[in-house]
Each structure stands twice: as C-alpha cells, then as structure tokens.
Motif scaffolding. Structure first.
Motif, PDB file in Angstrom:
ATOM      1  N   PRO A 528     -15.562  63.246-142.084  1.00  0.00           N
ATOM      2  CA  PRO A 528     -16.382  62.676-141.198  1.00  0.00           C
ATOM      3  C   PRO A 528     -17.876  63.076-141.469  1.00  0.00           C
ATOM      4  N   TRP A 529     -18.712  62.121-141.777  1.00  0.00           N
ATOM      5  CA  TRP A 529     -20.256  62.395-142.034  1.00  0.00           C
ATOM      6  C   TRP A 529     -20.400  63.064-143.353  1.00  0.00           C
ATOM      7  N   THR A 629     -14.988  63.433-134.213  1.00  0.00           N
ATOM      8  CA  THR A 629     -16.145  63.284-133.792  1.00  0.00           C
ATOM      9  C   THR A 629     -16.513  63.366-132.281  1.00  0.00           C
ATOM     10  N   ALA A 630     -15.408  62.356-131.600  1.00  0.00           N
ATOM     11  CA  ALA A 630     -15.702  62.298-130.279  1.00  0.00           C
ATOM     12  C   ALA A 630     -15.618  63.583-129.438  1.00  0.00           C
ATOM     13  N   PRO A 631     -14.691  64.648-129.877  1.00  0.00           N
ATOM     14  CA  PRO A 631     -14.495  65.981-128.947  1.00  0.00           C
ATOM     15  C   PRO A 631     -15.814  66.716-129.094  1.00  0.00           C
ATOM     16  N   LEU A 632     -16.667  66.515-130.190  1.00  0.00           N
ATOM     17  CA  LEU A 632     -17.759  67.307-130.522  1.00  0.00           C
ATOM     18  C   LEU A 632     -18.960  66.573-129.768  1.00  0.00           C
ATOM     19  N   VAL A 633     -18.877  65.277-129.636  1.00  0.00           N
ATOM     20  CA  VAL A 633     -20.354  64.683-128.987  1.00  0.00           C
ATOM     21  C   VAL A 633     -20.103  64.369-127.624  1.00  0.00           C
ATOM     22  N   ARG A 634     -18.966  64.553-127.042  1.00  0.00           N
ATOM     23  CA  ARG A 634     -18.445  64.072-125.779  1.00  0.00           C
ATOM     24  C   ARG A 634     -19.574  64.558-124.645  1.00  0.00           C
ATOM     25  N   GLY A 635     -19.676  66.061-124.812  1.00  0.00           N
ATOM     26  CA  GLY A 635     -20.459  66.644-123.688  1.00  0.00           C
ATOM     27  C   GLY A 635     -22.081  66.054-123.809  1.00  0.00           C
ATOM     28  N   GLU A 636     -22.622  65.817-124.988  1.00  0.00           N
ATOM     29  CA  GLU A 636     -23.882  65.300-125.128  1.00  0.00           C
ATOM     30  C   GLU A 636     -23.904  63.908-124.627  1.00  0.00           C
ATOM     31  N   LEU A 637     -22.946  63.053-125.172  1.00  0.00           N
ATOM     32  CA  LEU A 637     -23.214  61.480-124.601  1.00  0.00           C
ATOM     33  C   LEU A 637     -22.938  61.714-122.867  1.00  0.00           C
ATOM     34  N   PRO A 669     -27.216  61.379-131.457  1.00  0.00           N
ATOM     35  CA  PRO A 669     -27.278  60.390-130.031  1.00  0.00           C
ATOM     36  C   PRO A 669     -28.560  60.574-129.165  1.00  0.00           C
ATOM     37  N   GLY A 670     -29.336  59.699-128.934  1.00  0.00           N
ATOM     38  CA  GLY A 670     -30.428  59.716-127.975  1.00  0.00           C
ATOM     39  C   GLY A 670     -31.775  59.947-128.582  1.00  0.00           C
ATOM     40  N   ASP A 671     -31.848  60.334-130.146  1.00  0.00           N
ATOM     41  CA  ASP A 671     -33.041  60.788-130.520  1.00  0.00           C
ATOM     42  C   ASP A 671     -33.748  59.679-131.067  1.00  0.00           C
ATOM     43  N   LEU A 672     -33.061  58.618-131.494  1.00  0.00           N
ATOM     44  CA  LEU A 672     -33.871  57.222-131.956  1.00  0.00           C
ATOM     45  C   LEU A 672     -33.873  56.077-131.414  1.00  0.00           C
ATOM     46  N   PHE A 673     -34.605  55.167-131.015  1.00  0.00           N
ATOM     47  CA  PHE A 673     -34.430  53.797-130.516  1.00  0.00           C
ATOM     48  C   PHE A 673     -34.528  53.084-131.963  1.00  0.00           C
TER      49      PHE A 673
END
Length: 835
Positions: A528-529, A629-637, A669-673
């Motif tokens: 991934p990535w 990826t989901a386990p790594l970003v779940r808290g931030e999301l 997530p959340g950085d760019l519109f």
C-alpha cells in the motif's frame, strides 16, 4: 502538510513594533494572564481543594499536607515543568504508597523520603531517560492504577461506614463484615448523599445541565454534604486543621537503609510513571482542541521530570505529600479552556489563599464526605475501558497479576510481578508458533501462525518435508516477524521445490508479501502507498510443468512482485514481459511493447476475458484498504468525523488518473479540499460563462472552510490541453467541447515571442502542449481572482494563490514563483520538503 504550498509564516510580512532606527522600548515586560487561564485556574482549584484534603485523609497524613502538595504542585511544576497544561499535586495513585510509608516510618520521615524521591527524579531528568519510562507495558501501568484504586476504595469504605481502616487490604476485607453489620447512621447518610451528588450532578439533562456542569461535581458533592450535615446538626468527625505554627516538617530519615531505599524507589517510580503518562495524555487532549496546538508546545518529558523532582523536594521540605501529575485536574484544565501554564500556577496560588484564609470554612467538612469522594475516585481508577483494551491485546493476564500484586503485596511488588509476567508472555508469544499442513484440491497449504524464529525452524522443515515433490504449494505466513534462520530455511526449500518441478506461492501479512486471493482473481503484490507500483502486477511466468502441458500461475517469491529485478523467477529478458496468458493468446491484453495495460486483468491460465475484472479490482482494493490502511487511519478519521473537516487549502487540479494529489503533496485525510475537472479549469463567474459546480466549491472553501491558500495544479501530457490545440472550429458541440471553451483564454495567452513564454526551471517548454499547460495554470489563477469570495479574502490578506506544474514522467513538481504574470516555475528540490 502539503509540500506544494509554503507555510503561512514564510509569506507574511513581519510587522515592526517600533521604528526601525530607534531603540526598542525599555522597561520590563508586564505579566499578563489570559481570561481563559484565569477561569480554568478557578475550575481546577475547585476540584483540587476537596481532593487534596481527601487524599491526605486517605494516607493518614496531616490534612495540611494535601494543601501544601497542591499549592507546590501548581506553582513549582507549573513554572518549571515540561507539560504546560498538566496539573500536579497529591494524586490518588500515590495514596497506597504514601500510607504504607507513613505507617512504617512516621510522617516526618515520609517527608524526607519525598525529598529524596525528588532528588532521584532530578537525576533521571538530567540523564534524559524520561522516554524510557514509557516503555513499561500499558497493561502494567493500568493494572498498577487499578490495584491502587481497589486498595483506596476498600480502605475508605470503612470511613464511609463510620469506622477506621486497617493497614492492609486483607485486614480491611476481614474487618468489613463486622463494619457492615454496625454502621454509623450519620456517617453513612453523609456518604450516601456525597456519592449521589457525584453520580447525578454530571447527568442533569438539558440546558440546565450544561450550565450546572461547569461547576465541578466534587465541589458540589462535598459542599452539599457539608451544608446538609450542618443544617441537620449531625454529630460526626470533621476536618481538623491544626495551626500552621505546629505543622510538622521533614527530618532526617530514620529506619533500615534497605527499607528506606525501597521506599524512595517506589515513590520515584510511581510519581515519575504517572506524571509522564499524564503528560502524554495531556498532549492528546491538546491535539483534540482546534486552534490550541499552535499555542501549546508538545510536552518535554525530561523537563517535566525535572519539574516534578523540584516540586517533590519543595513539598517534602515544607511537610507536603508526594506530588505527581493528576489526570482529573489536567483534563479539567484543558477542558476549561486553559491556553498556557499560567492557569496551573494560578490554581496553586488560589490553594495557598484558601489554606490561609478559609480554614474555618474547611473545618465544617465531614470526614465521611471526603472519604466518599476518595472512594469514588478509587473506583474510577478501575477502568472498564482499560480492561477491554488489554483483553483485546491479549494482555489481561499481565493486568490481572499486576492488580492483584498491588492489592495484596504492595505497589513495588505488584509492578515487579507484572513485569515478570509481561516478559514471560512476550517470550511465550515469540516461541509459540503453530505450523499446519493440509491439502485442498491438489494444492498443499502450509499455514504458519506466530513469529517465525530459529526456534521454529525444526518444525517448519519437518512440515515442508511432507509436501510432495512437484506439487503446488502455498505457504501462508500469519505473523509479523521472521528471523534470518527461518528466512534461509524457507528460501532454500522454495528453490529446491521449484527446481524439482513444483510451484511455491508465499503469502502473508508481512510487508511486501501478497495476501491470498480467491483462485479466479489475480493476486496483487503491490504494497500500500509505497513503493507505488500503480497496481500493474504481472502474472508469474507460466512454465510448463514436467510431464504436463499445463502452465502455472504461481511461483512468486515472498515479498517481491513478479517483474521486479530481485524476484526469484522474474523475467530475465524483455521477451519474458509479454502477455501473461502465453503465446496461445496473441490478442491478449498487452499493450505496446508487450506490457500489461492498466485496467486489463486476466485470470491465470484463462483466455484474457475482462469480464468482471473491474469489479474484482475494486473489491480487492477495498479489501486491501480495510486490511492494511484502515487500522492506521481509523483513529484520525474518527477525530475528523467528530470535529468536521478543517482543510488548510483548496487544491484544484486535473481529473487525470496519473495525478494523485495526496501522494504528490504528502497530505492525509482532512488536509486538502480537492476539486478535479478536465483541464484544471476555473470558469469565469457569470451567467453564460460561469460554472456553478466549480464556483460553489470555491465559495464553500473560502467562505465556509476558511482555507488559507488555493493551488491550481496542471500537469504534463494533459489531454484537455492537447484537445484545445487540435480543436477545429465548428462541428457538434459536445459536453466536452462546451466545457473546454473555458480554456480558450489560456490558448490566447500563449505568446508568439519565445522569450515571453513561461520558464520551467530555467528552460523553455519542450513543446506547444507543455507551453499551453503552463500558460493555463497562470490563466486559471487570473480567473480565480475574478470570483468575489477569492477577491475579498485576498484583499483582507487571508488567502494566498499558488500555481503548480507536475511533470508526470519525471515525478517532479514545479512551483510558480510569482502569482502574477507568466512567471517562472521553479523546481521543488527534496531538501525543500523538510521545512
């Protein structure tokens, strides 16, 4: 954050606070306190006052000692500590340790032990070992706190019932039945009232509850119980604060040396670990408050340890309790809106004022109310959330042993037992590896569960030996570690088995290994990535097995993708990169040069029909996201879901699939519109030429989201720009042609004079298409300024515009050096990305 937009501070002009050629104004700086810090300090003071008295009561120390510790913790740690918003003072986690030391050595020696523990903390802070304290397993820390909480609750239950606690938990438990049989009604009534107020006060519903919730429940419970006891004329033990002139101070320690050393080490350990973990928790609370992270720095743990050590030295010298960071007061401080360390220091000053001026009022407080408050705190230290967490991570045994050890043997002994069990569990997990072998439809599956170390090599070799020669084999590695001995064993067997005509597919959850897929789905070996391989995974070489005409679709080495130069069995010549379906399918999905074209997949050994391929790719991609990826970003999301999006910039780019905005800007997530359209066009506002979709996105980003910058990003090989160059007048007006009319101003902007063309890192555009791509970026920035929302924000200095060009073939970004004119697109170097 995005690498393509300079920081706000870099572009802002520094304002002079005095004329440039005159000396700076003289005089000392005036001490100022923000209103938020003042209100937060009052809130923390109202919580700290009853808790400090209650903890002093629970330890058996003079009640003034709790006030001294609260004042010193607020002022000294608030001034010197490394966590500005953490509030320190007498902590419930230290109750058992301090009570045991007082019983063994007396109060004045306990003060001396507190001083020595402070000196030890200063030494640890100078050695910069604060981070090492965080290496202790959370299960041990939570178990220690739970054990202390149980000890506190059992001891204070006797005072709640009107009795006197014993020196240990077993003694308290043996005496509890007799105490329950003959409680004192007055003490029990006050205790029940206190606990009822503690439980119900935060749960008052509606708008009234929101207003009342600003008053701490601890203060309401103790004050309410005190008022009721006074009005009812109840005769029961109350707070007795002797004159400060008779307050006992520290003396030289008296007792066995080993016992004193153990007491100092225990106090140092508990104070330090609780304070450091509290500082980390406060950092998380600060990060969750929008707008506070820029004003409050992250904790300096070594400095925090130095501050705690200095506070314990002062507190012990003045006859106060040991000091540590307190979670309840710290969370209240952050929640009340504190913005600096001034709130912590002011709360300490308020405690000093109360200790000097409020003694008559404090002596009305019933001891049963304070005991109920401390018992309630002790019960809350046994957190169900912590128990669920350690259970999920299979560390409940460590938690249970530590808790029981603290309850029945003591804090130091319980922690030592917890560490021993944690080490044993870790060794057990390292050595416990399950290796199974089964055959399914002619394929031999070897499943390895656990860590694959040299200790498991004999069993691994024995199981691999049972796989017949020339058979299809799949080795599934379900673990996170493989040492060199296991790797060599597995690699040697794979080479031997493949040479004997068999096939081996190694899969697993290790980075770089392929996860098993259904038999009819091509397995993607992309990580991934990074490294990004665009999911163009090729089928393994299909070599006939000896004695058969069948071709295999397996045989990849674990950790590498087929086609990689380091892959075992990877192609050795360009001819090996042809259509993986084999020479029998000359019309397969290979593109020019024989490489597999994106978006076209074939089943192993199949005919190359793309039926259902896109659906399988979508499902496989979603599955990989959920797994990796989901386990790594779940808290931030989850945080973004609670707080809503707060992007810092609007990124307007082309819909081209090769331009991955999050990748080239290193954003998350959340950085760019992001707004994407064909040709990264910004239509001019107006009834005829405008486009509500793009205009609405711009208005929403600028006026609602308050983005600080807008970036227009073009790229090489843009199909929209090539269509503009090759467009012929007339013909049917398709939706694409109608949309591309917004790019005509960019086409007109292309100068005839070569010297007037935009520069790309000092060179001229390679061709007319690249020239138009660069001119289009500049033109769309002009279109942006025509939008009312953008114009207003630019005029107010709240917004910046940036132009960017991304060369796909070079994977290189260029930034427009000037926001007006044709400008120069400068190369973004790697060294510039670390700023």
């Amino acid at each position: 954050m995005s690498a393509c937009v300079p920081a706000r501070a870099d572009s802002a002009r520094t304002k002079h606070v005095h004329p440039p050629h005159s000396p700076p104004p003289g005089g000392p700086r005036r001490f100022r306190v923000a209103g938020a810090d003042l209100s937060a300090s009052i809130a923390v003071f109202l919580i700290a006052l009853p808790l400090s008295l209650g903890i002093a009561l629970a330890t058996g120390a003079p009640l003034q000692a709790g006030l001294v510790a609260a004042a010193v913790g607020g002022i000294v740690v608030g001034w010197l500590g490394g966590c500005p918003l953490q509030v320190s003072g007498p902590a419930a986690g230290l109750t058992v340790v301090t009570a045991d030391i007082i019983v063994r050595y007396g109060w004045r020696t306990t003060c001396a032990i507190t001083v020595l523990a402070g000196l030890a903390q200063l030494g640890l802070g100078c050695l910069r070992v604060a981070r090492s304290a965080l290496a202790v397993s959370p299960a041990i820390v939570h178990g220690m706190l739970a054990g202390i909480g149980v000890t506190i609750a059992v001891a204070q239950l006797h005072i709640v019932l009107g009795g006197t606690p014993q020196s240990s938990v077993p003694d308290n438990l043996r005496a509890l039945p007799a105490q329950l049989a003959s409680p004192r009604p007055a003490d029990l009534a006050v205790s029940v009232l206190t606990l009822t107020l503690l439980l119900l006060w935060p749960r008052v519903p509606g708008r009234t509850g929101q207003l009342l919730g600003k008053v701490p429940a601890a203060l309401v419970a103790v004050a309410g119980a005190t008022v009721v006891a006074a009005l009812a004329g109840l005769r029961l033990p109350k707070v007795d604060l002797p004159s400060w002139s008779s307050h006992a101070l520290a003396t030289l320690p008296d007792g066995p040396v080993l016992g004193l050393v153990a007491a100092v080490l225990t106090t140092t350990l508990v104070c330090s670990v609780q304070s450091l973990l509290g500082a980390v928790a406060v950092d998380k609370l600060v990060a969750a408050r929008p707008g506070l992270t820029g004003r409050v720095k992250r904790s300096n743990l070594d400095r925090e340890l130095l501050g705690q050590g200095a506070a314990n030295i002062v507190s012990g010298s003045l006859g106060g309790l040991p000091i540590a960071g307190v979670a309840v007061r710290s969370s209240a401080n952050v929640g009340a809106g504190a913005v600096s360390r001034n709130s912590t220091m002011l709360h300490g000053v308020l405690v000093v004022i109360a200790a000097l001026l409020m003694v008559p009022a404090l002596e009305f407080i019933p001891l049963a109310a304070l005991a109920s408050l401390v018992m309630f705190v002790g019960i809350k230290m046994v957190s169900l959330n912590h128990i669920r967490t350690v259970t999920r991570h299979r560390e409940v045994l460590v938690y249970a042993v530590t808790t029981c050890g603290v309850v029945f043997f003591g804090v130091l002994e319980g922690v030592a037992l917890g560490i021993a069990v944690a080490v044993g569990v870790a060794l057990h997990r390292l050595t416990r590896t399950r290796i199974t072998h089964e055959e399914t439809e002619g394929v031999h599956h070897v499943h390895v569960r656990g860590q694959l170390t040299f200790l498991a090599v004999p069993r691994l070799s024995r199981v691999l030996h049972h796989v017949p020669q020339g058979a299809d084999a799949v080795v599934e590695l379900d673990g996170s570690f493989m040492d060199h001995a296991a790797y060599e064993t597995l690699q040697d067997w794979q080479k031997t088995h493949t040479a004997q005509g068999g096939s081996v597919d190694i899969t697993g959850r290790r980075p770089g290994t392929r996860i098993s897929e259904p038999a009819d789905v091509d397995g993607c070996r992309c990580r991934p990535w990074t490294p990004w391989r665009n999911h163009q995974c090729e089928h393994p070489r299909q070599t006939p097995r000896p004695g058969t005409g069948r071709q295999d679709g397996v045989g990849a080495t674990a950790g590498t993708a087929i086609g990689h130069p380091n892959s075992a069995g990877s192609p050795s010549s360009p001819s090996d990169l042809n259509d993986p379906t084999g020479p029998s399918d000359p019309a397969g999905p290979s593109g020019p040069g024989g490489h597999v074209r994106p978006g076209r997949r074939t089943r192993p050994g199949g005919s190359g029909s793309p039926s259902g391929a896109s659906g399988r790719e979508l499902a496989r991609g979603i599955s990989a996201f959920q797994r990796n990826t989901a386990p790594l970003v779940r808290g931030e999301l989850a945080r973004l879901a609670r707080e809503g999006q707060q992007p810092s910039q609007l990124f307007l780019t082309c819909a081209d699939s090769r331009v991955v905005t999050s990748m080239i800007t290193s954003s998350g997530p959340g950085d760019l519109f992001v707004v994407r359209n064909v040709g990264n066009l910004v239509p001019l506002p107006g009834e005829e030429s405008g486009d509500d979709s793009v205009a609405a996105a711009i208005e929403y980003a600028v006026d609602i989201l308050k983005v600080r910058s807008i970036t227009v990003c073009g790229h090489s090989g843009c199909g929209a720009m090539q269509a503009l160059l090759s467009a012929e007048p007339g013909g049917a007006q398709t939706p694409l042609k109608r949309w591309l009319r917004h790019g005509l101003p960019s086409l007109e902007r292309m100068p005839e004079d070569e010297d007037a063309r935009p520069l790309l890192a000092g060179r001229r555009p390679a061709d007319a298409a690249e020239q138009l791509c660069l001119a289009n970026v500049v033109q769309q920035l002009e279109h942006l300024r025509a939008h009312d929302a953008v114009s207003r924000a630019l005029g107010a200095g709240d917004l910046e515009l940036h132009g960017m060009y991304f060369h796909v073939g070079e994977a290189q970004a260029y930034l427009l050096s000037g926001s007006t004119g044709d400008g120069v697109f400068e190369l973004v170097l790697e060294t510039g990305l670390t700023a």
